[in-house]
Design a protein around this motif. Structure first.
Motif, PDB file in Angstrom:
ATOM      1  N   LEU A  71      -0.683  13.286 -11.066  1.00  0.00           N
ATOM      2  CA  LEU A  71      -1.601  11.401 -10.890  1.00  0.00           C
ATOM      3  C   LEU A  71      -1.001  11.022 -12.333  1.00  0.00           C
ATOM      4  O   LEU A  71      -0.840   9.813 -12.125  1.00  0.00           O
ATOM      5  CB  LEU A  71      -2.721  11.750 -10.201  1.00  0.00           C
ATOM      6  N   ALA A  72      -1.518  11.534 -13.269  1.00  0.00           N
ATOM      7  CA  ALA A  72      -2.038  11.203 -15.092  1.00  0.00           C
ATOM      8  C   ALA A  72      -0.087  10.143 -14.578  1.00  0.00           C
ATOM      9  O   ALA A  72       0.005   9.382 -15.018  1.00  0.00           O
ATOM     10  CB  ALA A  72      -2.281  11.101 -15.880  1.00  0.00           C
ATOM     11  N   ALA A  73       0.416  11.417 -15.006  1.00  0.00           N
ATOM     12  CA  ALA A  73       1.998  11.455 -15.047  1.00  0.00           C
ATOM     13  C   ALA A  73       2.594  10.034 -13.704  1.00  0.00           C
ATOM     14  O   ALA A  73       3.453   9.126 -14.830  1.00  0.00           O
ATOM     15  CB  ALA A  73       3.202  12.582 -14.712  1.00  0.00           C
ATOM     16  N   ARG A  74       1.807   9.900 -12.642  1.00  0.00           N
ATOM     17  CA  ARG A  74       2.200   8.680 -12.053  1.00  0.00           C
ATOM     18  C   ARG A  74       2.003   7.725 -12.132  1.00  0.00           C
ATOM     19  O   ARG A  74       1.757   6.857 -11.446  1.00  0.00           O
ATOM     20  CB  ARG A  74       2.316   9.388 -10.434  1.00  0.00           C
ATOM     21  N   GLY A  75       0.619   7.521 -12.981  1.00  0.00           N
ATOM     22  CA  GLY A  75       0.125   6.477 -13.798  1.00  0.00           C
ATOM     23  C   GLY A  75      -1.183   6.437 -13.216  1.00  0.00           C
ATOM     24  O   GLY A  75      -1.413   4.973 -12.627  1.00  0.00           O
ATOM     25  N   LEU A  76      -2.093   6.872 -11.980  1.00  0.00           N
ATOM     26  CA  LEU A  76      -2.574   6.935 -11.567  1.00  0.00           C
ATOM     27  C   LEU A  76      -4.004   8.329 -12.072  1.00  0.00           C
ATOM     28  O   LEU A  76      -4.177   9.220 -12.634  1.00  0.00           O
ATOM     29  CB  LEU A  76      -2.643   7.523 -10.201  1.00  0.00           C
ATOM     30  N   ALA A 124       1.149  -1.160  -0.155  1.00  0.00           N
ATOM     31  CA  ALA A 124      -0.043   0.017   0.376  1.00  0.00           C
ATOM     32  C   ALA A 124       0.996   1.355   0.174  1.00  0.00           C
ATOM     33  O   ALA A 124       0.783   2.236  -0.529  1.00  0.00           O
ATOM     34  CB  ALA A 124      -0.879  -0.536   1.003  1.00  0.00           C
ATOM     35  N   SER A 125       2.599   1.571   0.454  1.00  0.00           N
ATOM     36  CA  SER A 125       3.060   2.707   0.495  1.00  0.00           C
ATOM     37  C   SER A 125       3.606   2.292  -0.913  1.00  0.00           C
ATOM     38  O   SER A 125       3.322   3.701  -1.126  1.00  0.00           O
ATOM     39  CB  SER A 125       4.280   2.030   1.174  1.00  0.00           C
ATOM     40  N   GLU A 126       3.490   1.617  -1.412  1.00  0.00           N
ATOM     41  CA  GLU A 126       3.891   1.917  -2.936  1.00  0.00           C
ATOM     42  C   GLU A 126       3.199   2.546  -3.732  1.00  0.00           C
ATOM     43  O   GLU A 126       3.480   3.607  -4.449  1.00  0.00           O
ATOM     44  CB  GLU A 126       4.403   1.092  -3.922  1.00  0.00           C
ATOM     45  N   TRP A 127       1.206   2.460  -3.537  1.00  0.00           N
ATOM     46  CA  TRP A 127       0.951   2.999  -3.913  1.00  0.00           C
ATOM     47  C   TRP A 127       0.522   4.856  -3.432  1.00  0.00           C
ATOM     48  O   TRP A 127       0.318   5.356  -4.683  1.00  0.00           O
ATOM     49  CB  TRP A 127      -0.320   1.985  -3.501  1.00  0.00           C
ATOM     50  N   MET A 128       0.859   4.392  -2.179  1.00  0.00           N
ATOM     51  CA  MET A 128       1.079   5.454  -1.635  1.00  0.00           C
ATOM     52  C   MET A 128       1.708   7.126  -1.989  1.00  0.00           C
ATOM     53  O   MET A 128       1.542   7.980  -2.142  1.00  0.00           O
ATOM     54  CB  MET A 128       0.499   6.155  -0.329  1.00  0.00           C
ATOM     55  N   LEU A 146       0.817   8.458  -4.695  1.00  0.00           N
ATOM     56  CA  LEU A 146      -0.699   9.375  -4.953  1.00  0.00           C
ATOM     57  C   LEU A 146       0.185  10.698  -4.626  1.00  0.00           C
ATOM     58  O   LEU A 146       0.314  11.750  -4.717  1.00  0.00           O
ATOM     59  CB  LEU A 146      -1.334   8.763  -4.222  1.00  0.00           C
ATOM     60  N   ILE A 147       1.121  10.498  -3.348  1.00  0.00           N
ATOM     61  CA  ILE A 147       1.435  11.893  -2.936  1.00  0.00           C
ATOM     62  C   ILE A 147       2.644  12.822  -3.343  1.00  0.00           C
ATOM     63  O   ILE A 147       2.980  13.428  -2.965  1.00  0.00           O
ATOM     64  CB  ILE A 147       2.025  11.256  -1.246  1.00  0.00           C
ATOM     65  N   GLY A 148       3.455  11.377  -4.427  1.00  0.00           N
ATOM     66  CA  GLY A 148       4.154  11.998  -5.133  1.00  0.00           C
ATOM     67  C   GLY A 148       5.690  11.840  -3.774  1.00  0.00           C
ATOM     68  O   GLY A 148       6.801  12.282  -5.041  1.00  0.00           O
ATOM     69  N   ARG A 149       5.708  10.797  -3.082  1.00  0.00           N
ATOM     70  CA  ARG A 149       6.718  10.860  -2.394  1.00  0.00           C
ATOM     71  C   ARG A 149       6.520   9.869  -1.497  1.00  0.00           C
ATOM     72  O   ARG A 149       5.355   9.526  -0.573  1.00  0.00           O
ATOM     73  CB  ARG A 149       7.424  12.165  -1.395  1.00  0.00           C
TER      74      ARG A 149
END
Length: 125
Positions: free
Chosen positions: A80-85, A21-25, A28-31
């Motif tokens: 978020l799109a740039a991060r695949g979300l 879950a930390s990888e996904w978060m 989302l958060i960017g860090r």
């Protein structure tokens, strides 16, 4: 009776696996998480007065809800799109906020909102 003097808010999302879950978060958060205070926890400090925490709780995983306020939801959507979300939002749903939603891999609901000019969600009734 006066208001409770709250100086910080800790929001928790129940997840099955904190590492996954930390990888996904982090996307989302960017860090990455700011702290891993103990096994089964990961914290993101979100100034000025909040912390988002992942909590290993397999029985309640997927039942959490959190709302993140951003200054510009269109910019957040692009980032978020740039991060695949994939954040989809509708700026015609409310006269007070623009909002969109994401669902994490555990099924927790993350709402992203931008207050419309002149509306302060912290001061709303």
């Amino acid at each position: 009776m006066g208001d409770l003097a709250v100086s910080n808010v800790l929001s928790g999302l129940a997840v099955r696996n904190v590492d996954a879950a930390s990888e996904w978060m982090a996307r989302l958060i960017g860090r990455p998480a700011d702290a891993r205070p103990m096994d089964g926890l990961a914290d993101w400090h979100l100034p000025p007065h909040g912390t988002l925490q992942l909590v290993r709780d397999p029985e309640r995983a997927g039942g959490s809800v959190v709302t993140l306020h951003v200054p510009d939801i269109a910019a957040a959507q692009a980032e978020l799109a740039a991060r695949g979300l994939d954040l989809q939002y509708d700026d015609n749903t409310s006269t007070k906020v623009k909002f969109g939603q994401l669902v994490d891999p555990d099924g927790n609901s993350i709402t992203i909102i931008e207050a419309v000019a002149g509306f302060d969600p912290a001061a709303s009734d």
